[in-house]
Design an enzyme around this catalytic site. Sequence first.
Site, PDB file in Angstrom:
ATOM      1  N   ARG A 163       0.599  -1.090   0.191  1.00  0.00           N
ATOM      2  CA  ARG A 163       0.222  -0.063   0.284  1.00  0.00           C
ATOM      3  C   ARG A 163       0.936   1.608   0.360  1.00  0.00           C
ATOM      4  O   ARG A 163       0.619   2.046  -0.766  1.00  0.00           O
ATOM      5  CB  ARG A 163      -0.950  -0.253   1.373  1.00  0.00           C
ATOM      6  N   TRP A 200      -5.973  -1.350  -6.877  1.00  0.00           N
ATOM      7  CA  TRP A 200      -5.708  -2.913  -6.431  1.00  0.00           C
ATOM      8  C   TRP A 200      -4.946  -2.472  -4.644  1.00  0.00           C
ATOM      9  O   TRP A 200      -4.328  -1.232  -4.095  1.00  0.00           O
ATOM     10  CB  TRP A 200      -4.443  -2.913  -7.004  1.00  0.00           C
ATOM     11  N   GLU A 201      -4.498  -3.557  -4.341  1.00  0.00           N
ATOM     12  CA  GLU A 201      -4.475  -3.231  -2.569  1.00  0.00           C
ATOM     13  C   GLU A 201      -5.457  -2.664  -1.836  1.00  0.00           C
ATOM     14  O   GLU A 201      -5.057  -2.387  -0.996  1.00  0.00           O
ATOM     15  CB  GLU A 201      -2.567  -2.243  -2.357  1.00  0.00           C
ATOM     16  N   GLY A 202      -6.730  -3.330  -2.585  1.00  0.00           N
ATOM     17  CA  GLY A 202      -7.326  -2.158  -1.684  1.00  0.00           C
ATOM     18  C   GLY A 202      -8.108  -1.172  -2.222  1.00  0.00           C
ATOM     19  O   GLY A 202      -7.609   0.002  -2.512  1.00  0.00           O
ATOM     20  N   GLN A 261     -10.053   1.340   1.052  1.00  0.00           N
ATOM     21  CA  GLN A 261      -9.350   2.334   1.892  1.00  0.00           C
ATOM     22  C   GLN A 261     -10.564   3.298   2.970  1.00  0.00           C
ATOM     23  O   GLN A 261      -9.909   3.220   4.358  1.00  0.00           O
ATOM     24  CB  GLN A 261      -8.508   3.499   1.201  1.00  0.00           C
TER      25      GLN A 261
END
Length: 645
Positions: free
Chosen positions: A332, A479-481, A486
Amino acid sequence: MAALRLAVRRANTSISAARIFAPSPSFSERQSRRSYHAPLKEMDFVVNENYDFQKHYAKLENQNGPSTDADTVRFLVEAMGKFGEEVLLPLNEVADKQGCTRKGPHEVKTPDGFKDAYQQFIEGGWMGLSYPEKWGGQGLPQSLSILTSEIIATANWTWGMFPGLSRGCINTLLAHGTDELKERYVPKLVTGEWTGTMCLTEPQCGSDLAQVRTKAVPQENGTYKITGTKIFISCGEHDMADNIMHCVLARLPDAPEGTRGISLFLVPKHKVDANGAVSKDFNNVGVGRIEDKMGCHGSPTCELNFDDAEGYLIGTPNRGLNHMFTFINTSRLGTAIQGLAASELAFQNSLWYAKERLSMRSLTGTKNPDGPADAIIDHPDVKRMVLSMKAYSEGARAMIYECAMLSDEMTEAEVNGDQKQWKAIDDRMGFLTPILKGFLTEVGVAAANTGIQVYGGHGYIKSNKQEQVLRDVRIAPVWEGTTGIQALDLLARKVMLQKLKPIHAHLGEVYKYAFDLARQGGGTNLRKHALTLLAHCAEWQYLTYRIAGKAMKDKDAIGIAGVDYLMYAGYVQMAYHWLKMEVAAEKALLSDEKLHDDEFYKTKIQTAEFYYENLLPNTRSHKVKMLAPVSSVMDMPKGNISFDH
């Protein structure tokens, strides 16, 4: 470490000489080289004048901090700048055109030049720059890897994903692996001879990892047989390293349902024996396909099939998701850097064009009497767009470098066994990470889009290289949430579930800084900006209470407010950092020992004014939207959203 420092010192002697004595480039030369130049002055300002990294490093006894002087930092950054500009940058366009090619279940060819560039990278010791010497690293502070990562990310984001993912794998093994796992796998990950991946997503689930189905069956020898399919695995198969270490989420046979039943395993592409010898046989991990994507063509996004592949448990059974967050949070922060990289690259690509493209005359009179028209940067709308990209990029750099320093402090606390200090920093990082990841990737996309607008129709043409910036960064808020994930992490988990403690702690620090500055005065706009920041912090706190009150009646209020709340937080946090940079610039102007000329600092102050007057007001719309009635979104029946579909 000394050898690396000496090599960098020698390399940079020639770099400096080459820059000083190089002839002025022609227009065609500028055009061919325009994509990216490492912003060394900007980085130097944040490191040495805004934050005083030397004072910070003096406290890092366990990371060779006291011996990491300003010259060493500059040499490392300049050397990476040279590598980024001369090696990685030319490969960026090549990678976009060529992409990656699947040759078979165990073979993916990366773009021409990627493998050679990676060899140069690992031979230079860059992969292990900030890892302990015990594991084959240089033992320097973590922040140095983040500084150099900015250059890599901007010069060639997709190439940088390979070492970036390896860092997540290393961090996860060091934090949660057994001594045996560390001894067997970490050294060659640190040297870069092997790379790492993160395997979470499956065909039926993305962010909702409670649905993970991949199985892990225990074996008598202490290993596990891993079976399942993972998708969207970045750099899951490639030709740049001898072995690939996959960090895989899977379920044990007796695991409880949901996320509490997920464990974490290390699954190598090739098995490695106790002596470190790599088997030529494959470990039943194959790539089914690589995705045909909108952007990021230089990194293969793979479907990986695990068919009784041998794996090794990392950490505690059924605590895999908790352990994997070490990797996720590394990624992140890396994705936040992608937002910075896109802002910087879009800005640099646009600036030269806006200065040299002639179109119409300025509203306030002719600025280029010897030409048929004035430069488009003389038109207010274009100049506003260019300054927006500049302000986002420089603000993002300050925000990320703050977290780089926190990473150093966290490492130091861990080595010292100071759990209380480690937990305090971890909590602070936990609060800041969703803001950085969510906000900076969103403004990165906005900057990339703005860059195309500066070019007009030419921005839509591939040869001008501006549209690639948007295609490559568009994945960053996903991506990565996603930004929505978030936002839920920030507002629901970090603020509401912790009874507002994190936001009170954070704003307490900001209040003190801004209040002291407002009381002292000084500078043309410092007091005005400090008061503006104080007002926004008070409003941020008020809005948090308003949302909390609404959520007590209807939890959907969190979902309605989430993204706008995160964006509001991001704009205020960036305003805080712009105020700090404005203070540093004012101080430098009064100093006899300046690192840059007066115009540099005056421009920094002008950019702060631009941010406060033109970008911070975006909080007005976010405020209105986060307080919108839940009914305005949720009352419409799903079946009525379209009567044609």
